[in-house]
Design an enzyme around this catalytic site. Structure first.
Site, PDB file in Angstrom:
ATOM      1  N   CYS A 251       0.807  -1.236   0.000  1.00 54.95           N
ATOM      2  CA  CYS A 251       0.000   0.000   0.000  1.00 54.95           C
ATOM      3  C   CYS A 251       0.835   1.279   0.000  1.00 54.95           C
ATOM      4  CB  CYS A 251      -0.939   0.029   1.200  1.00 54.95           C
ATOM      5  SG  CYS A 251      -2.181  -1.256   1.149  1.00 54.95           S
TER       6      CYS A 251
ATOM      7  N   HIS B 297      -3.028   7.620   4.196  1.00 54.21           N
ATOM      8  CA  HIS B 297      -3.472   6.387   3.523  1.00 54.21           C
ATOM      9  C   HIS B 297      -4.850   6.036   4.081  1.00 54.21           C
ATOM     10  CE1 HIS B 297      -3.383   2.486   1.689  1.00 54.21           C
ATOM     11  NE2 HIS B 297      -3.480   1.869   2.860  1.00 54.21           N
TER      12      HIS B 297
ATOM     13  N   ASN C 183     -10.002   1.104   0.201  1.00 51.98           N
ATOM     14  CA  ASN C 183      -8.534   1.103   0.189  1.00 51.98           C
ATOM     15  C   ASN C 183      -8.067   0.639  -1.194  1.00 51.98           C
ATOM     16  OD1 ASN C 183      -5.818   0.644   0.549  1.00 51.98           O
ATOM     17  ND2 ASN C 183      -6.040  -0.681   2.352  1.00 51.98           N
TER      18      ASN C 183
END
Ligand SMILES: CC(C)(COP(=O)(O)OP(=O)(O)OC[C@H]1O[C@@H](n2cnc3c(N)ncnc32)[C@H](O)[C@@H]1OP(=O)(O)O)[C@@H](O)C(=O)NCCC(=O)NCCS
Length: 359
Positions: free
Chosen positions: A111, A249, A279
């Site tokens: 990520c 994030h 996400n």
């Protein structure tokens, strides 16, 4: 001293939407659970591969900078879901753009890949190796998702964003960053079946097992991002009060809230778009940053803090000084090919094709 200023920005979100109610048609879940536990309402499902999303985002970033593809010296493609490992994905984007002067590399830190890519490109500009770069954070997770596993299937979506950065004498771009990894905890966020270790082990590609310890990841995410932010602020002798906007994030709204509390951040100074996209792994932080610019949340010459974390467990935090231009120079009319299917239909097709592969 040379800096790497951000001159262009762009995003590409596939049009097909998968809502929480759509997920509840094939998983034992519901909108109330997903919304209250994660903050997510819907996510996008891509009908094209990740390089195509990245290409469109790059066209938009180049237009915003008023640059031609031939002006690009380097393409750094951050992702976990590359279409192929050889040749790499950045070379595919180079070909699609016609960026024939660009060196091309892929970066995978899960990520955080978009942010590690930004560090890589910035460092190469600051050191004089290249003068300009396209930085990509892009992910198409839907084909590899375990759509039978409600613990993870509700959390992710597809998307892409790109930044065009170039050498500048002005103190702009990434001014400070911290990167790290809790390698001892790497197994708490793992996708088994995805990689060469599994080749020739009678496993169908895409037949992956998502082994996530959600609550453990949650705690490490808050710890890693908080530690990254503190180190990054200290390097500039800043406190959180010197930051104009935090663009974290977006893995879980409650993770973001915990981080904000730990750093005593004002909630109004934290940019949130998790409700729209879930996400998107490597794409998440850069899409959020691009949207913050587009929505006028990034003021000229302001300081933006971007904390991120992901598989590995990697973590990062960047302080970016934006320039005095926050509107794009030009608009690109490059778009994705149209999609006639809904998000739910695309997912149903993935589930069907996995079943037939496993027959
Ligand atoms: C996954 C996450 C949302 C779960 O939230 P949580 O508050 O920790 O929830 P819990 O793990 O306590 O699960 C609570 C219950 O909900 C159930 N549940 C899990 N997913 C569900 C879903 N989609 N719908 C309904 N119920 C669900 C669990 O089975 C559990 O049931 P039980 O109490 O009967 O055992 C949260 O831990 C998280 O966001 N973790 C990090 C996510 C991550 O890894 N992101 C990627 C990193 S980049």
């Amino acid at each position: 001293m040379t800096y790497a200023a951000i001159k262009g920005w762009g995003k590409c979100l596939p049009p097909a939407i998968l809502s929480n109610d759509d997920l509840a048609t094939f998983l034992e879940t519901n909108d109330e659970w997903i919304t209250s536990r994660t903050g997510m309402k819907e996510r996008r499902i891509s009908h094209v591969d990740v390089s195509q999303l990245a290409y469109v985002a790059c066209e938009k970033a180049l237009a915003a900078a008023g640059k031609d593809a031939k002006d690009v010296d380097l393409i750094v493609f951050g992702s976990t879901t590359f279409d192929e490992l050889c040749p790499n994905a950045a070379s595919n984007v180079q070909q699609l753009l016609g960026a024939s002067n660009a060196a091309c590399m892929d970066v995978n830190t899960a990520c955080t890949s978009g942010m590690y890519s930004l560090t890589t490109a910035t460092a190469m500009i600051k050191s004089g190796v290249v003068k300009s770069a396209l930085v990509i954070g892009a992910e198409v997770i839907s084909p590899i998702m375990d759509w039978n596993n409600r613990d993870v299937a509700v959390l992710f979506g597809d998307g892409a964003a790109a930044l065009y950065i170039e050498a500048s004498d002005e103190s702009e771009g990434v001014l400070s960053e911290s990167l790290g990894c809790f390698g001892e905890s790497r197994d708490i966020l793992a996708v088994q079946g995805w990689g060469m270790k599994y080749a020739n082990k009678s496993r169908v590609l895409g037949d992956s097992t998502w082994a996530f310890l959600g609550q453990e990841i949650f705690k490490k995410a808050v710890a890693g991002m908080a530690q990254g932010c503190m180190k990054t602020l200290e390097k500039l002798n800043f406190t959180a009060q010197d930051i104009d906007l935090v663009v974290p994030h977006q893995a879980n709204l409650r993770i973001i809230d915990s981080l904000a509390k730990k750093l005593s951040l004002n909630k109004d100074d934290v940019f949130i778009n998790i409700q729209r996209y879930g996400n998107m792994s490597a794409a998440t932080a850069l899409v959020a940053f691009v949207e913050a610019i587009e929505e006028g949340r990034v003021s000229p010459n302001s300081h933006v803090l971007i904390p991120a974390f992901g598989g590995g467990l990697t973590w990062s935090a960047h302080i970016i000084k934006f320039g005095d231009r926050t509107s794009p120079k030009n608009q690109s009319n490059v778009e994705l090919p149209p999609c006639s299917l809904s998000g739910l239909e695309l997912v149903q097709n993935i589930i069907k094709s996995k079943k037939s592969d496993n027959l």
